[in-house]
Scaffold this motif. Structure first.
Motif, PDB file in Angstrom:
ATOM      1  N   GLY A 179       0.820  -1.215   0.000  1.00  0.00           N
ATOM      2  CA  GLY A 179       0.000   0.000   0.000  1.00  0.00           C
ATOM      3  C   GLY A 179       0.847   1.256   0.000  1.00  0.00           C
ATOM      4  N   LEU A 180       1.880   1.272   0.816  1.00  0.00           N
ATOM      5  CA  LEU A 180       2.752   2.450   0.895  1.00  0.00           C
ATOM      6  C   LEU A 180       3.487   2.647  -0.426  1.00  0.00           C
ATOM      7  CD1 LEU A 180       4.053   4.721   2.458  1.00  0.00           C
ATOM      8  CD2 LEU A 180       5.686   3.065   3.413  1.00  0.00           C
ATOM      9  N   THR A 181       3.927   1.529  -0.999  1.00  0.00           N
ATOM     10  CA  THR A 181       4.605   1.614  -2.291  1.00  0.00           C
ATOM     11  C   THR A 181       3.690   2.275  -3.319  1.00  0.00           C
ATOM     12  OG1 THR A 181       5.584  -0.499  -1.705  1.00  0.00           O
ATOM     13  CG2 THR A 181       5.927   0.251  -3.951  1.00  0.00           C
ATOM     14  N   VAL A 182       2.421   1.836  -3.343  1.00  0.00           N
ATOM     15  CA  VAL A 182       1.475   2.395  -4.310  1.00  0.00           C
ATOM     16  C   VAL A 182       1.270   3.886  -4.048  1.00  0.00           C
ATOM     17  CG1 VAL A 182      -0.899   2.306  -5.160  1.00  0.00           C
ATOM     18  CG2 VAL A 182       0.323   0.187  -4.618  1.00  0.00           C
ATOM     19  N   LEU A 183       1.093   4.263  -2.799  1.00  0.00           N
ATOM     20  CA  LEU A 183       0.894   5.682  -2.467  1.00  0.00           C
ATOM     21  C   LEU A 183       2.051   6.523  -3.000  1.00  0.00           C
ATOM     22  CD1 LEU A 183      -0.389   5.479   1.223  1.00  0.00           C
ATOM     23  CD2 LEU A 183      -1.692   6.178  -0.789  1.00  0.00           C
ATOM     24  N   ASN A 184       3.255   6.013  -2.878  1.00  0.00           N
ATOM     25  CA  ASN A 184       4.409   6.761  -3.369  1.00  0.00           C
ATOM     26  C   ASN A 184       4.477   6.742  -4.889  1.00  0.00           C
ATOM     27  OD1 ASN A 184       5.544   7.705  -0.939  1.00  0.00           O
ATOM     28  ND2 ASN A 184       6.346   5.657  -0.516  1.00  0.00           N
ATOM     29  N   GLU A 185       4.218   5.558  -5.457  1.00  0.00           N
ATOM     30  CA  GLU A 185       4.354   5.440  -6.918  1.00  0.00           C
ATOM     31  C   GLU A 185       3.318   6.273  -7.658  1.00  0.00           C
ATOM     32  OE1 GLU A 185       6.377   1.013  -7.227  1.00  0.00           O
ATOM     33  OE2 GLU A 185       4.305   1.304  -7.937  1.00  0.00           O
ATOM     34  N   LEU A 186       2.094   6.312  -7.148  1.00  0.00           N
ATOM     35  CA  LEU A 186       1.049   7.047  -7.859  1.00  0.00           C
ATOM     36  C   LEU A 186       1.048   8.530  -7.505  1.00  0.00           C
ATOM     37  CD1 LEU A 186      -2.031   4.660  -7.947  1.00  0.00           C
ATOM     38  CD2 LEU A 186      -0.372   5.163  -9.733  1.00  0.00           C
ATOM     39  N   GLY A 187       1.966   8.932  -6.650  1.00  0.00           N
ATOM     40  CA  GLY A 187       2.094  10.355  -6.341  1.00  0.00           C
ATOM     41  C   GLY A 187       1.076  10.869  -5.343  1.00  0.00           C
ATOM     42  N   CYS A 188       0.367   9.989  -4.656  1.00  0.00           N
ATOM     43  CA  CYS A 188      -0.599  10.421  -3.650  1.00  0.00           C
ATOM     44  C   CYS A 188       0.104  11.257  -2.594  1.00  0.00           C
ATOM     45  CB  CYS A 188      -1.265   9.233  -2.967  1.00  0.00           C
ATOM     46  SG  CYS A 188      -1.709   7.899  -4.069  1.00  0.00           S
ATOM     47  N   THR A 189       1.318  10.852  -2.265  1.00  0.00           N
ATOM     48  CA  THR A 189       2.034  11.534  -1.196  1.00  0.00           C
ATOM     49  C   THR A 189       2.519  12.922  -1.629  1.00  0.00           C
ATOM     50  OG1 THR A 189       3.920  10.184  -1.882  1.00  0.00           O
ATOM     51  CG2 THR A 189       2.786   9.528   0.138  1.00  0.00           C
ATOM     52  N   GLY A 190       2.349  13.248  -2.913  1.00  0.00           N
ATOM     53  CA  GLY A 190       2.657  14.593  -3.353  1.00  0.00           C
ATOM     54  C   GLY A 190       1.662  15.591  -2.765  1.00  0.00           C
ATOM     55  N   CYS A 191       0.425  15.153  -2.534  1.00  0.00           N
ATOM     56  CA  CYS A 191      -0.593  16.033  -1.963  1.00  0.00           C
ATOM     57  C   CYS A 191      -0.885  15.704  -0.511  1.00  0.00           C
ATOM     58  CB  CYS A 191      -1.890  15.933  -2.753  1.00  0.00           C
ATOM     59  SG  CYS A 191      -1.734  16.530  -4.445  1.00  0.00           S
ATOM     60  N   HIS A 192      -0.866  14.387  -0.198  1.00  0.00           N
ATOM     61  CA  HIS A 192      -1.239  13.945   1.145  1.00  0.00           C
ATOM     62  C   HIS A 192      -0.005  13.661   1.978  1.00  0.00           C
ATOM     63  CE1 HIS A 192      -5.504  13.223   0.195  1.00  0.00           C
ATOM     64  NE2 HIS A 192      -5.073  12.812  -0.994  1.00  0.00           N
ATOM     65  N   SER A 193      -0.008  14.144   3.215  1.00  0.00           N
ATOM     66  CA  SER A 193       1.066  13.705   4.102  1.00  0.00           C
ATOM     67  C   SER A 193       0.628  12.398   4.740  1.00  0.00           C
ATOM     68  CB  SER A 193       1.328  14.743   5.189  1.00  0.00           C
ATOM     69  OG  SER A 193       0.425  14.552   6.265  1.00  0.00           O
ATOM     70  N   LEU A 194       1.587  11.701   5.282  1.00  0.00           N
ATOM     71  CA  LEU A 194       1.242  10.452   5.973  1.00  0.00           C
ATOM     72  C   LEU A 194       1.507  10.583   7.462  1.00  0.00           C
ATOM     73  CD1 LEU A 194       2.774   7.884   3.430  1.00  0.00           C
ATOM     74  CD2 LEU A 194       0.374   8.484   3.717  1.00  0.00           C
ATOM     75  N   ASP A 195       1.859  11.820   7.891  1.00  0.00           N
ATOM     76  CA  ASP A 195       2.270  11.970   9.287  1.00  0.00           C
ATOM     77  C   ASP A 195       1.347  12.889  10.095  1.00  0.00           C
ATOM     78  OD1 ASP A 195       2.771  14.393   8.225  1.00  0.00           O
ATOM     79  OD2 ASP A 195       4.934  14.378   8.594  1.00  0.00           O
ATOM     80  N   GLY A 196       0.206  13.261   9.520  1.00  0.00           N
ATOM     81  CA  GLY A 196      -0.731  14.078  10.287  1.00  0.00           C
ATOM     82  C   GLY A 196      -0.687  15.548   9.930  1.00  0.00           C
ATOM     83  N   SER A 242      -4.398  14.943   5.645  1.00  0.00           N
ATOM     84  CA  SER A 242      -3.363  13.933   5.877  1.00  0.00           C
ATOM     85  C   SER A 242      -4.009  12.559   5.897  1.00  0.00           C
ATOM     86  CB  SER A 242      -2.664  14.188   7.209  1.00  0.00           C
ATOM     87  OG  SER A 242      -1.749  13.140   7.441  1.00  0.00           O
ATOM     88  N   LEU A 243      -3.281  11.579   5.462  1.00  0.00           N
ATOM     89  CA  LEU A 243      -3.819  10.212   5.448  1.00  0.00           C
ATOM     90  C   LEU A 243      -3.338   9.428   6.667  1.00  0.00           C
ATOM     91  CD1 LEU A 243      -3.505   9.366   1.646  1.00  0.00           C
ATOM     92  CD2 LEU A 243      -5.464  10.256   2.907  1.00  0.00           C
ATOM     93  N   PHE A 244      -3.010  10.176   7.735  1.00  0.00           N
ATOM     94  CA  PHE A 244      -2.466   9.559   8.944  1.00  0.00           C
ATOM     95  C   PHE A 244      -3.584   8.992   9.809  1.00  0.00           C
ATOM     96  CE2 PHE A 244      -0.968  10.382  13.392  1.00  0.00           C
ATOM     97  CZ  PHE A 244       0.058   9.452  13.416  1.00  0.00           C
ATOM     98  N   GLU A 245      -3.456   7.772  10.209  1.00  0.00           N
ATOM     99  CA  GLU A 245      -4.405   7.130  11.126  1.00  0.00           C
ATOM    100  C   GLU A 245      -5.860   7.459  10.840  1.00  0.00           C
ATOM    101  OE1 GLU A 245      -3.068   7.786  15.134  1.00  0.00           O
ATOM    102  OE2 GLU A 245      -1.413   6.382  14.869  1.00  0.00           O
ATOM    103  N   LEU A 246      -6.314   7.011   9.705  1.00  0.00           N
ATOM    104  CA  LEU A 246      -7.675   7.350   9.286  1.00  0.00           C
ATOM    105  C   LEU A 246      -8.739   6.483   9.947  1.00  0.00           C
ATOM    106  CD1 LEU A 246      -7.269   7.866   5.440  1.00  0.00           C
ATOM    107  CD2 LEU A 246      -7.383   9.584   7.261  1.00  0.00           C
ATOM    108  N   SER A 247      -8.328   5.312  10.372  1.00  0.00           N
ATOM    109  CA  SER A 247      -9.317   4.333  10.797  1.00  0.00           C
ATOM    110  C   SER A 247     -10.254   4.871  11.888  1.00  0.00           C
ATOM    111  CB  SER A 247      -8.585   3.091  11.303  1.00  0.00           C
ATOM    112  OG  SER A 247      -9.520   2.144  11.716  1.00  0.00           O
TER     113      SER A 247
END
Ligand code: HEC
Ligand code: HEC
Ligand SMILES: [Cu+2]
Length: 404
Positions: free
Chosen positions: A209-226, A233-238
């Motif tokens: 999942g993390l690989t995909v987020l990086n490869e598709l450029g999601c992390t260009g807009c979304h942070s993963l750290d809050g 941010s896509l941090f702890e969404l659950s």
């Protein structure tokens, strides 16, 4: 493609050709001379001896000295080439080959193990030979090297591949029913390829999942750290609540699988409040269902690491000779098959007593570390203890076997 233009093969071949050539010359010379003399001095022509010559210093000196010299050159030539096989060039790469019933294992200085001998071309290789059980013999015909691997003795061969290719390795000492399976190969790789092969492998622990987020450029807009930026941010969404607007109407949702699926496939249908509709939508051509699931699992914190463990365990079984005795396809010969092992009840013999037990983690651990204390009924106690493996490796193998 077994080229013989390598130092050890040439050394051995030259001696062979020299000794064979000299022997052939002598054989021909003596045979021709014999036939000539037999015919020339045949009884019908010379019924009585015609010479009473006794001793000829020169003749005797020649036929003593000449053969002595010839034999000495054979010795000298053979000896120098033999020592050439034993004197390893200084810059040799040292690899340890361990022979065991019934496979070879090659261990590199950095601890990596393989069941084929991968080497760079144009580099002398010193192969330390060991055996863990019985006599084996390392034989690489293309390099003309052959040496026994004997338990308790450390010995070696060296060779140098001058051309990339695959060269046979055999065990040349009968070592039991699986002897014929002890074939593998020297894989001589071009320098660049070898460099790639010998790079420390990074076990792919990064979740898909993390690989995909990086490869598709999601992390260009979304942070993963809050940290919030142009996108949430896509941090702890659950389980989090979201205020979203659907067609301008505000509502609240709890983040779950379905919500995330919609947020990624059709991001503009439900907008997170306070953000612009700038996220591109990802259809299944850009993001497969499988990868979408991996992303969602990752975002919800459900990350399966099992995948990387499985790949590792497979390699462990291959590289540690387990597959030499155990099959994975259900066929049984000298050892129980791994197929279906987790569902099995085994009958074992411990201290001469027969008992039946269920295969579980503890049983497997004992089977690996002390194989001869509990023997599976009907099989010989020939399995080597896998105590040279690390705890993690044992654990990975056990988990893997439980899934068979
Ligand atoms: C161009 C920037 C951009 C890119 C690239 C992008 N997003 Fe977004 N994403 C946004 C914005 C802005 C929002 C908030 C507005 C909305 O809901 O569409 C959003 C919303 C989301 C939401 C809902 C978040 C929440 O907190 O409710 C998820 C989940 C999401 N994006 C996942 C992804 C994934 C997965 C990718 C890559 C495959 C991706 N995004 C790529 C900008 C982007
Ligand atoms: C020389 C052949 C040989 C090699 C190599 C070998 N085994 Fe075995 N193994 C056996 C035999 C024979 C048995 C059955 C007798 C016994 O219990 O020791 C056995 C039993 C087992 C069992 C118990 C099987 C059951 O059905 O209950 C497990 C698990 C096992 N081996 C795993 C391994 C693993 C993992 C490796 C590699 C690290 C390995 N073996 C290497 C021969 C081998
Ligand atoms: Cu052998």
């Amino acid at each position: 493609m077994n080229s013989l233009a390598n130092p050890t093969a040439q050394a051995v071949d030259n001696v062979l050709i020299y000794i064979f050539g000299v022997s052939l010359l002598l054989l021909l010379g003596i045979t021709v001379a014999t036939i000539y003399l037999v015919v020339k001095y045949r009884r019908s022509k010379y019924p009585e001896p015609t010479s009473d010559c006794h001793g000829n210093m020169w003749l005797e000196a020649i036929w003593t000295i000449l053969p002595t010299l010839i034999v000495l050159t054979m010795f000298w030539y053979g000896w120098t080439n033999y020592t050439g096989l034993r004197e390893v060039p200084d810059d040799a790469l040292e690899i340890t080959a361990t022979a065991r019933m019934w496979s070879w294992q090659f261990e590199y200085p950095d601890g990596r193990r393989a069941n084929k001998l991968y080497v760079p071309v144009n580099k002398p290789i010193k192969v330390h030979l060991k055996s863990t059980d019985v006599l084996h013999s390392f034989f690489a015909p293309a390099f003309r090297v052959k040496r026994d691997a004997v338990p308790g003795i450390d010995t070696y061969v060296w060779f140098e591949a001058t051309q990339p290719g695959s060269y046979d390795i055999f065990c040349a000492e009968y070592c039991g029913v699986g002897h014929a399976d002890m074939t593998t190969s020297i894989e001589a790789l071009a320098e660049a390829e070898y460099a790639t092969w010998s790079q420390p492998q990074q076990p792919s622990t990064e979740p898909r999942g993390l690989t995909v987020l990086n490869e598709l450029g999601c992390t260009g807009c979304h942070s993963l750290d809050g940290s919030e930026g142009i996108a949430p941010s896509l941090f702890e969404l659950s389980g989090q609540q979201r205020k979203i607007s659907v067609d301008g109407k505000l509502s609240e949702v709890t983040i779950d699988v379905e919500y995330l699926r919609r947020a990624i496939r059709e991001p503009n249908a439900e907008l997170v409040e306070g953000y612009d509709p700038m996220m591109p939508s990802y259809d299944d051509a850009t993001l497969s269902d499988e990868d979408l699931q991996a992303v969602i699992d990752y975002l919800l914190g459900k990350v399966a690491e099992a995948e990387s463990v499985q790949i590792n365990a497979n390699e462990l079984l291959e590289n540690n000779g387990c597959i030499g005795c155990h099959s994975t396809d259900g066929s049984e010969s000298i050892a129980p098959t791994f197929k279906g092992i987790a569902e099995r009840e085994v009958t074992i013999i411990r201290d001469g007593q027969e008992m039946t037990l269920k295969v579980d983690v503890d049983y497997l651990r004992r089977a690996l570390l002390k194989p001869n204390e509990e023997l599976v009924k009907g099989f010989p106690g020939i399995m080597p203890a896998a105590d040279y493996l690390s705890d993690d490796e044992i654990e990975a193998i056990i988990q893997h076997l439980l899934k068979q």
